[in-house]
Scaffold this motif. Structure first.
Motif, PDB file in Angstrom:
ATOM      1  N   ALA A   1       0.854  -1.192   0.000  1.00  0.00           N
ATOM      2  CA  ALA A   1       0.000   0.000   0.000  1.00  0.00           C
ATOM      3  C   ALA A   1       0.885   1.235   0.000  1.00  0.00           C
ATOM      4  CB  ALA A   1      -0.869   0.003   1.247  1.00  0.00           C
TER       5      ALA A   1
ATOM      6  N   CYS B   1       0.592   7.716   3.464  1.00  0.00           N
ATOM      7  CA  CYS B   1       1.094   6.971   4.610  1.00  0.00           C
ATOM      8  C   CYS B   1       2.586   6.863   4.390  1.00  0.00           C
ATOM      9  CB  CYS B   1       0.476   5.582   4.705  1.00  0.00           C
ATOM     10  SG  CYS B   1       1.079   4.690   6.152  1.00  0.00           S
TER      11      CYS B   1
ATOM     12  N   LEU C   1       4.274   4.092   5.276  1.00  0.00           N
ATOM     13  CA  LEU C   1       4.665   2.691   5.171  1.00  0.00           C
ATOM     14  C   LEU C   1       4.176   2.090   3.868  1.00  0.00           C
ATOM     15  CD1 LEU C   1       4.088   1.404   8.791  1.00  0.00           C
ATOM     16  CD2 LEU C   1       5.963   2.715   7.833  1.00  0.00           C
TER      17      LEU C   1
ATOM     18  N   CYS D   1       2.565  -1.301   3.809  1.00  0.00           N
ATOM     19  CA  CYS D   1       2.165  -2.592   4.367  1.00  0.00           C
ATOM     20  C   CYS D   1       1.745  -3.548   3.260  1.00  0.00           C
ATOM     21  CB  CYS D   1       1.003  -2.395   5.336  1.00  0.00           C
ATOM     22  SG  CYS D   1       1.520  -1.543   6.835  1.00  0.00           S
TER      23      CYS D   1
ATOM     24  N   LEU E   1      -3.591  -4.327   9.403  1.00  0.00           N
ATOM     25  CA  LEU E   1      -3.841  -3.094   8.629  1.00  0.00           C
ATOM     26  C   LEU E   1      -4.583  -2.087   9.486  1.00  0.00           C
ATOM     27  CD1 LEU E   1      -5.227  -4.016   5.080  1.00  0.00           C
ATOM     28  CD2 LEU E   1      -2.877  -3.473   5.694  1.00  0.00           C
ATOM     29  N   CYS E   2      -4.389  -0.800   9.198  1.00  0.00           N
ATOM     30  CA  CYS E   2      -5.175   0.242   9.860  1.00  0.00           C
ATOM     31  C   CYS E   2      -6.470   0.497   9.090  1.00  0.00           C
ATOM     32  CB  CYS E   2      -4.503   1.592   9.893  1.00  0.00           C
ATOM     33  SG  CYS E   2      -2.768   1.669  10.044  1.00  0.00           S
TER      34      CYS E   2
ATOM     35  N   ARG F   1      -7.341   3.047   7.597  1.00  0.00           N
ATOM     36  CA  ARG F   1      -7.193   3.822   6.351  1.00  0.00           C
ATOM     37  C   ARG F   1      -6.972   2.902   5.158  1.00  0.00           C
ATOM     38  NH1 ARG F   1      -2.612   6.927   7.142  1.00  0.00           N
ATOM     39  NH2 ARG F   1      -2.254   5.810   9.066  1.00  0.00           N
ATOM     40  N   CYS F   2      -6.327   1.780   5.386  1.00  0.00           N
ATOM     41  CA  CYS F   2      -6.191   0.819   4.290  1.00  0.00           C
ATOM     42  C   CYS F   2      -7.423  -0.069   4.174  1.00  0.00           C
ATOM     43  CB  CYS F   2      -4.945  -0.043   4.485  1.00  0.00           C
ATOM     44  SG  CYS F   2      -3.504   0.669   3.652  1.00  0.00           S
TER      45      CYS F   2
ATOM     46  N   ASN G   1       2.806   5.289  12.582  1.00  0.00           N
ATOM     47  CA  ASN G   1       3.521   4.384  11.664  1.00  0.00           C
ATOM     48  C   ASN G   1       4.466   5.193  10.787  1.00  0.00           C
ATOM     49  OD1 ASN G   1       2.109   1.837  12.332  1.00  0.00           O
ATOM     50  ND2 ASN G   1       0.347   2.991  11.644  1.00  0.00           N
TER      51      ASN G   1
ATOM     52  N   TYR H   1       6.774   0.313  11.633  1.00  0.00           N
ATOM     53  CA  TYR H   1       5.390  -0.109  11.863  1.00  0.00           C
ATOM     54  C   TYR H   1       5.112  -0.117  13.362  1.00  0.00           C
ATOM     55  CZ  TYR H   1       1.057  -2.673  11.191  1.00  0.00           C
ATOM     56  OH  TYR H   1      -0.264  -3.041  11.169  1.00  0.00           O
TER      57      TYR H   1
HETATM   58  S1  SF4 Z   1      -2.069  -0.301   7.078  1.00  0.00           S
HETATM   59 FE1  SF4 Z   1      -1.742   1.673   8.070  1.00  0.00          FE
HETATM   60  S2  SF4 Z   1       0.482   1.849   8.283  1.00  0.00           S
HETATM   61 FE2  SF4 Z   1       0.098   0.246   6.767  1.00  0.00          FE
HETATM   62  S3  SF4 Z   1       0.157   1.268   4.771  1.00  0.00           S
HETATM   63 FE3  SF4 Z   1      -1.992   1.212   5.445  1.00  0.00          FE
HETATM   64  S4  SF4 Z   1      -2.366   3.145   6.500  1.00  0.00           S
HETATM   65 FE4  SF4 Z   1      -0.119   2.847   6.352  1.00  0.00          FE
END
Ligand code: SF4
Ligand SMILES: Nc1nc2c(c(=O)[nH]1)N[C@H]1C(S)=C(S)[C@@H](COP(=O)(O)OP(=O)(O)OC[C@H]3O[C@@H](n4cnc5c(=O)[nH]c(N)nc54)[C@H](O)[C@@H]3O)O[C@H]1N2
Ligand SMILES: Nc1nc2c(c(=O)[nH]1)N[C@H]1C(S)=C(S)[C@@H](COP(=O)(O)OP(=O)(O)OC[C@H]3O[C@@H](n4cnc5c(=O)[nH]c(N)nc54)[C@H](O)[C@@H]3O)O[C@H]1N2
Ligand SMILES: [Mo]
Length: 749
Positions: free
Chosen positions: A31, A37, A39, A41, A69-70, A72-73, A215, A220
């Motif tokens: 992602a 973001c 990261l 992930c 995952l957060c 937002r993903c 993150n 992470y």
């Molecule tokens: S899960 Fe969270 S930390 Fe990982 S890429 Fe998505 S938004 Fe970023």
């Protein structure tokens, strides 16, 4: 250091990068922007028979996030298919800036117009008269730097006062150690915490950072929990009570902006009590006695007064770190967001050097970039003569030491004054300048209004676009395009795999830059597809994009104690890549540039220690911008599920302060200082004590009138922050250390 296919470590995947499951197609990848973001992930993108993205899940096989995952993903389908997504290029008469009079344009018309204007400005004023700005680290590093440099402009930047994000920490550490070091949470190993060489830190200092929410910068956050489950004790340095601070062995509730004093105080405890690693210091450090003398100016009693942290806790922190084997550091933005942030970073980093927690399992480990792409692509395309014109270079020599950006405060001044030369145009990509990143948004808006052309590349309409853009180019989200991610200190390479057709006519940022590049610097943009570009970037590694897609993420081989084996210096000698070959507690580089070679503390200004007179009117210390789970900066305000978590701009106020100022939970208040005021809704909570309040940042209200800039100037907390008050080195600004008063918003206001 580069990477070559034969050296790499691979993940053991059972499935190919794309497969079918329960009637859905699953695409594996990482992602990375948009939305934003830091990261990348591992994700599994599920698409249905119609090719629609229906769900996103964490990839359990990816060692980085191990399936987590957060929101937002997880909520990507809502973001990607949101009705407000920009779907085609827009143009507007520059006379109409601020008015909602955009019209649809074709890609050719929009790009031809931008190219014609840019080339015309270049011919009249030089390429340096166009600035190329991005926001935080999203995925366009290579695309935007190549665009700027191939055009001939040295002014690639972000519009952040004192470039006060990450760069001060990098400077504070890398210029004294020759490398950037990060907390070893076993991220270099594909078998992670099970790797027999790895030991978790006994003590982890989390400094000015809330890793689980942020993150940030390749780290992470949940690795902190993983380490705690394996016995790691936490020292949390944060004015605020958080989930993490409540589970920490020590919580140092620091006064914002005094981190350098605390670090010097901790150094002093460790040195005075003989808790440093003598052998390591003798062998690998330079300037210990000088550092010890400087730290001696910061006895715990003095530091307690400065920082508002009880003296015994400062001593205890020093002892805990000094006795731990190993100790490590995970730090964050709060270290950067004070004026003298570079000496603060230097002081904090020194703690871990004198205790020998460097290049060891569970300590701080030097990063290896997988390819030199993180610091920009196409540096060879710009002439030395043009390079030398970068704004800020003359006054701030540290900008030359591996940093590519122009100094943003000086850039704003150049836009206003025409000195040292005139700026005539801007390319703003992945940044919401007036709603988030800039200090003093009104001044910033005015500076950009003076330019002949502003171009914005974004996913959504924003206050910045509405106020300033003449041309708007629609970018797209990560499931809609292919991309790669190399470096970032994590020494792994990832692939972002396209799973769906782009929404509307949107394109990826790299493709947009390719299309403009072909018009403004065709010889530097010979490729026709994204795949050709990524193949080019991967050439030194002997990889093609399609090969990497099958196996990513791939890891560089890793080992500890590289400084003892001559693996950190280009000349193959043992030691560190600094002029002395040692970790420089007394910096030869700063000294040669005329800066104090040792870390120091300066009272944040304004603040109780420097402007007592102002405190009479504005008695509260104000910190801003602590991250929240549901949004990334000014993004996600229009995404219903994310917005529901924090529906309004918020100020955190202690119950006693609420009583004192006659405000209550849910009330709207003005937060005001000598520069301006912004509205916030009160969250009554004891998490910050009775001298500090905190506001979130990046607010605008997409549901409000576009021609009133979505009420930006009602809610922009950055109205309270100035341009031009940055650290001596050009780095650092007071985004997190300011002052204010609060009072109820009147009726009808
Ligand atoms: S899960 Fe969270 S930390 Fe990982 S890429 Fe998505 S938004 Fe970023
Ligand atoms: N008061 C206060 N202000 C702060 C901070 C603070 O702590 N306090 N933090 C500061 C920091 S550290 C930073 S780094 C800056 C961040 O500042 P910015 O990076 O400028 O963040 P945003 O304002 O969210 O702007 C990002 C814009 O890019 C768009 N976008 C997202 N993904 C993509 C993509 O893939 N392609 C394109 N083309 N556009 C995309 C979003 O829709 C959004 O409009 O803010 C700073 N502002
Ligand atoms: N969800 C989400 N994640 C993000 C972002 C986002 O907008 N949303 N933005 C990204 C970006 S660009 C960045 S730079 C990072 C930043 O992320 P972090 O580095 O975590 O920074 P903040 O969240 O701003 O602040 C971290 C903590 O510092 C505390 N603090 C405030 N002032 C001080 C101080 O003076 N000293 C100390 N020691 N602590 C203080 C705050 O209370 C807060 O809990 O997050 C990144 N990740
Ligand atoms: Mo940032």
């Amino acid at each position: 250091m580069g990477f070559a296919k034969d050296d790499l470590v691979f993940v053991d995947y059972e499935k190919p990068w794309r497969y079918e499951e329960d009637g859905l197609t699953v695409t594996r990848g990482s992602a990375w922007s948009g939305p934003g973001c830091h990261l990348g992930c591992g994700v599994l993108l599920y698409t249905d028979k119609e090719g629609k993205l229906v769900k996103v899940e964490g990839d359990p096989a990816n060692p980085f996030n191990e399936g987590r995952l957060c929101m937002r993903c997880l909520n990507m389908p809502e973001v990607t298919y949101h009705k407000d997504r920009l779907q085609h290029p827009l143009m507007r008469d520059p006379e109409d800036r601020g008015k909602n009079t955009f019209r649809r344009a074709s890609w050719d018309e929009a790009l031809d117009y931008v190219a014609e204007k840019f080339l015309d400005i270049k011919a009249k004023y030089g390429a340096e008269a166009i600035i190329f700005a991005q926001g935080t680290g999203r995925d366009i590093g290579p695309a935007i730097t190549r665009l700027a440099w191939s055009f001939g402009s040295p002014n690639y930047t972000c519009i952040l006062s004192g470039l006060a994000c990450f760069l001060p920490r990098i400077a504070g550490m890398a210029l004294t150690t020759g490398t950037y070091m990060v907390c070893d949470a076993s991220q270099a190993w594909t078998d992670r915490f099970d790797n027999p060489q790895y030991t978790p830190p006994e003590v982890l200092v989390v400094w000015g950072n809330y890793p689980m929410v942020a993150n940030n910068e390749g780290f992470y956050g949940h690795w902190v929990v993983d380490m705690m489950q394996r016995g790691t004790k936490i020292i949390d340095i944060d004015p605020k009570v958080t989930w993490l601070s409540a589970r920490s062995a020590l919580h140092l509730r620091i006064r914002p902006g005094t981190d350098a004093a605390l670090a010097l105080g901790i150094l002093n405890v460790i040195i005075e009590e003989g808790l440093y690693d003598r052998e390591f210091v003798d062998s690998w450090c330079y300037g210990f006695d000088e550092l010890a003398a400087r730290a001696a100016e910061y006895p715990a009693s003095r530091v307690a007064e400065i920082t508002w942290i009880p003296e015994n806790l400062i001593v205890e922190a020093g002892r805990m770190i000094g006795k731990a084997k190993p100790a490590s550091l995970q730090w964050g933005l709060a270290v950067d967001m004070t004026k003298e942030s570079l000496p603060a970073s230097q002081a904090i980093a020194s703690i871990f050097m004198i205790t020998g927690n460097v290049d060891v399992p569970g300590g701080l480990v030097p990063t290896i970039s997988i390819l030199s792409y993180a610091s920009g692509w196409g540096g060879e395309l710009i002439s030395d003569e043009q390079k030398a014109k970068r704004i800020g270079l003359e006054n701030y020599p540290i900008l030359q030491a591996g940093f590519q950006m122009s100094q943003a405060d000086e850039l704003i001044e150049a836009m206003e004054t025409g000195e040292p030369y005139e700026i005539h145009g801007s390319w703003l990509q992945q940044t919401n300048v007036i709603a988030c990143i800039a200090a003093d948004p009104a001044r910033t808006q005015k500076a950009f209004e003076g330019l002949d052309i502003n171009v914005c590349v974004d996913l959504f309409m924003t206050p910045t676009i509405m106020a300033l853009a003449d041309v708007v180019l629609p970018a797209n989200t990560f499931p809609e395009h292919d991309s790669i991610r190399l470096g970032d200190g994590i020494q792994r390479a990832e692939v972002i795999c396209q799973a769906i057709e782009p929404v509307g006519e949107s394109k990826s940022d790299m493709e947009i830059n390719l299309l403009l590049g072909k018009r403004i610097a065709p010889e530097a943009w010979p490729w026709n597809t994204l795949e050709e570009i990524y193949d080019e970037l991967l050439k030194p590694a002997n990889f093609t994009f399609n090969e990497l897609k099958e196996v990513a993420p791939v890891f560089l081989p890793f080992q500890y104690k590289r400084h003892e084996k001559g693996l950190l210096r280009e000349d193959g000698q043992v030691g560190f890549p600094t002029p002395t070959g040692r970790l420089e507690l007394w910096s030869t580089l700063y000294n040669s540039m005329g800066y104090d070679p040792l870390p120091y503390f300066e009272e944040p200004n304004p603040g109780p220690g420097s402007t007592p007179d102002l405190m009479e009117e504005y008695p509260l210390v104000l910190t801003t911008g602590a991250r929240v789970w549901n949004s990334f900066h000014s993004e996600h305000r229009m995404i219903e599920r994310n917005r529901a978590v924090t529906p309004d701009p918020t100020i955190y106020v202690h119950p006693e302060l609420c009583e004192k100022y006659g405000v209550d939970e849910g009330d709207w208040v003005w937060v005001e200082n000598h520069r301006g005021r912004a509205k916030r809704r009160v969250k009554k909570t004891p998490i910050l004590g009775t001298r500090i309040v905190a506001c979130d940042h990046g607010w605008w209200l997409p549901e409000k009138d576009p021609e009133n800039l979505f009420d930006l100037y009602d809610v922009a907390i950055n109205k309270l922050l100035p341009w031009g008050e940055f650290g001596k080195t050009g780095f650092g600004a007071n985004y997190k250390t300011n002052i204010c008063k609060i009072y109820k918003v009147g009726e009808g206001e």
